[in-house]
Design an enzyme around this catalytic site. Structure first.
Site, PDB file in Angstrom:
ATOM      1  CE  LYS A  94     -20.302 -19.498 -16.532  1.00 27.28           C
ATOM      2  NZ  LYS A  94     -21.126 -18.657 -17.289  1.00 27.28           N
ATOM      3  CE1 TYR A 120      -4.024   1.732  -0.149  1.00 28.26           C
ATOM      4  CE2 TYR A 120      -3.655   2.634   2.157  1.00 28.26           C
ATOM      5  CZ  TYR A 120      -4.465   2.646   0.987  1.00 28.26           C
ATOM      6  OH  TYR A 120      -5.421   3.404   0.816  1.00 28.26           O
ATOM      7  CB  ILE A 163     -35.150 -19.346 -33.336  1.00 23.99           C
ATOM      8  CG1 ILE A 163     -35.692 -20.700 -34.380  1.00 23.99           C
ATOM      9  CG2 ILE A 163     -34.117 -18.591 -34.288  1.00 23.99           C
ATOM     10  CD1 ILE A 163     -34.555 -21.698 -34.250  1.00 23.99           C
ATOM     11  N   GLY A 164     -34.066 -18.668 -30.111  1.00 26.19           N
ATOM     12  CA  GLY A 164     -33.464 -17.348 -29.004  1.00 26.19           C
ATOM     13  C   GLY A 164     -32.054 -17.275 -29.240  1.00 26.19           C
ATOM     14  CB  ALA A 165     -29.801 -16.164 -26.786  1.00 27.08           C
ATOM     15  CB  ALA A 166     -28.908 -21.372 -26.732  1.00 29.23           C
ATOM     16  CG  ASP A 215     -26.790 -17.692 -20.811  1.00 33.82           C
ATOM     17  OD1 ASP A 215     -26.387 -18.601 -19.979  1.00 33.82           O
ATOM     18  OD2 ASP A 215     -26.968 -16.571 -20.439  1.00 33.82           O
ATOM     19  CD  GLU A 275     -23.765 -17.394 -17.286  1.00 37.01           C
ATOM     20  OE1 GLU A 275     -24.252 -18.554 -17.220  1.00 37.01           O
ATOM     21  OE2 GLU A 275     -23.066 -17.094 -18.069  1.00 37.01           O
ATOM     22  CG  ASN A 282     -23.265 -23.429 -21.351  1.00 38.75           C
ATOM     23  OD1 ASN A 282     -23.559 -24.350 -22.419  1.00 38.75           O
ATOM     24  ND2 ASN A 282     -23.727 -22.450 -21.422  1.00 38.75           N
TER      25      ASN A 282
END
Length: 476
Positions: free
Chosen positions: A169, A114, A270-273, A237, A211, A393
């Site tokens: 996570k 410090y 048919i979303g993000a993933a 995701d 996320e 994942n």
């Protein structure tokens, strides 16, 4: 499988038992009679007239646990002090902490870590900001950022309720890859505000893991941050799911003797993933992908307000098929589900091509029960840990970020993601490959290192690595 008790639904009943009127055998009989499964008993306190015991019981669900409690309370000589949840106990006070790497034992050490000597470090970084990667935690630290709008299967539950997931996570980053990570949950859903907040905190981190941010905002947030920051930004995701899916599919097609470029693949959700999985399949050489959502098949016959759906219509479904899942799954080699339970039926499976491959990845309940599907499919994969071939994942993000941080990559690009998929697939040898083993376990210690090295090589070959090249194979 729905009626099996699991360790995830385990309750601890703290019971005060009057020695004169009740025996533990009677307690066990009551619990067993109600369908509970005793897996452990601890003595908390013993007195002349009573004893206090913690009884660990596996139950079907919380309602079942309540029924057992009520039966125990009705019995003479039993007082239920409290009932606690093992999962709740694991989260008391949070699951992570910050520790110092260097002890401060005297004034000299205090002055060096410090004031006043830390000023030397500050001046060095001020003159050359890149030295922050060497002289601060930035070189090995990731921010796990969420707004709590798309948490697991729970949806928009907000930033406070999202924290346990982001803490988890961060734990996995550390345990599996030695990467320090910190959960940051933002109390805003405004796209511009999220981008601004992440940019403002970026100096402290070597990478950003987005996320559980809802679609379609997640696309713009990631794209803007990738343009405006010089550190890797990765929406797990989307891309984590896509990388692990491709790894599993590579091994599945090898098993059934087909080629990626010859497949007909149907994707539901048919979303993000779903969009990320499709892009990864196209990148790997798959030519015929057909997407199905709640409104039916996505085709060039319809204009879409959602820009990502418009992209999907223009880049998939080469035969411009229309209709429903039942119409397009006929003759399909592969089904990929990132939608919800009950979407896929036995009739659908019977109409697919020979040796059908099914990735039913909706959690916690897949698009079709694996036990129902098993007689009709050659290879079955889900997102669940209680069935073979889990598309998780965790096989991807620790190694990808570790590799990106080690070579100081400015981005996690398509080449790095494709390399990660090949690396994960390669961990399963030809001798090991089978219908029930197309993807390695998340606890396979070879995975992180294989992914890390593949990502580093791809980062250098694609020009995004900023450290001088060296041999990383001897370093974890």
């Amino acid at each position: 499988m729905a009626n099996e008790k699991t360790a995830g639904l385990s309750l601890i009943y703290r019971l005060e038992l009057q020695n004169s009127s009740i025996t533990f055998g009677k307690v066990a009989h009551i619990i067993g009679e109600e369908g509970g499964d005793i897996i452990g008993v601890d003595v908390v306190d013993v007195r002349k007239d009573h004893a206090i015991r913690d009884v660990n019981v596996n139950v079907f669900d919380r309602r079942h646990g309540k029924v057992i409690r009520e039966r125990l309370e009705q019995a003479e000589g039993i007082h239920v002090v409290n009932v606690s949840d093992r999962t709740m106990l694991m989260h008391l006070g949070g699951k992570i902490e910050v520790r110092s790497k260097i002890p401060v034992r005297n004034r000299d050490e205090l002055a060096r870590v410090y004031t006043p000597h830390v000023a030397t470090i500050c001046e060095a970084i001020h003159e050359d900001p890149s030295k922050a990667f060497k002289l601060t935690i930035k070189k090995n630290t990731v921010a796990v950022v969420s707004d709590g709008t798309a948490v697991l299967g729970l949806g928009d539950i907000g930033p406070y309720a999202a924290m346990p997931v982001m803490e988890g996570k961060a734990m996995l980053f550390k345990q599996f890859a030695g990467v320090d990570a910190f959960p940051i949950c933002l109390d805003t859903k405004d796209t511009e505000a999220i981008i601004a907040h992440i940019k403002a905190i970026a100096p402290a981190f070597g990478g950003i893991n987005l996320e559980d941010i809802s679609s379609p905002r997640c696309f713009e947030i990631e794209a803007r941050l990738k343009q405006e920051l010089d550190i890797p930004v990765f929406h797990d995701d989307q891309h984590g799911t896509a990388v692990v899916l491709l790894a599993g599919l590579m091994n599945a097609v090898k098993l059934v003797g087909k080629k990626l470029e010859d497949l007909k693949v149907v994707v539901t959700g048919i979303g993000a993933a779903g969009i990320a999985c499709t892009k990864m399949l196209l990148l790997a050489g798959v030519k015929n992908v057909v997407g199905v959502d709640r409104m039916g098949v996505i085709s060039r016959h319809e204009p879409y307000e959602n820009p990502m759906w418009q992209w999907y219509a223009e880049n998939t479904n080469p035969d411009n098929l229309q209709g429903t899942l039942s119409d397009v799954i006929q003759g399909a080699d592969v089904f990929i589900g990132v939608s919800g339970p009950g979407v896929l039926t036995v009739e659908h499976l019977q109409s697919m091509a020979q040796d059908p491959i099914v990735f039913a990845m909706a959690n916690p309940n897949p698009e079709i029960d694996p036990d129902v599907a098993e007689p009709y499919v050659r290879v079955m994969a889900t997102g669940r840990s209680d069935y073979p071939n889990q598309i998780n994942n965790l096989l991807c993000f620790p190694g990808i970020f570790k590799g990106a941080l080690d070579c100081r990559a400015s981005d996690i690009n398509e080449e790095m993601k494709l390399a990660a998929a090949y690396a994960i697939a390669s961990v399963v040898s030809d001798e090991e490959l089978s219908e029930h083993y197309i993807i390695p376990s998340v606890f396979n210690k070879k995975v992180v290192q294989a992914v890390r090295l593949a990502v580093i090589e791809a980062a250098y070959s694609s020009g995004v690595a900023r450290r001088r090249y060296r041999d990383y194979s001897d370093k974890q």
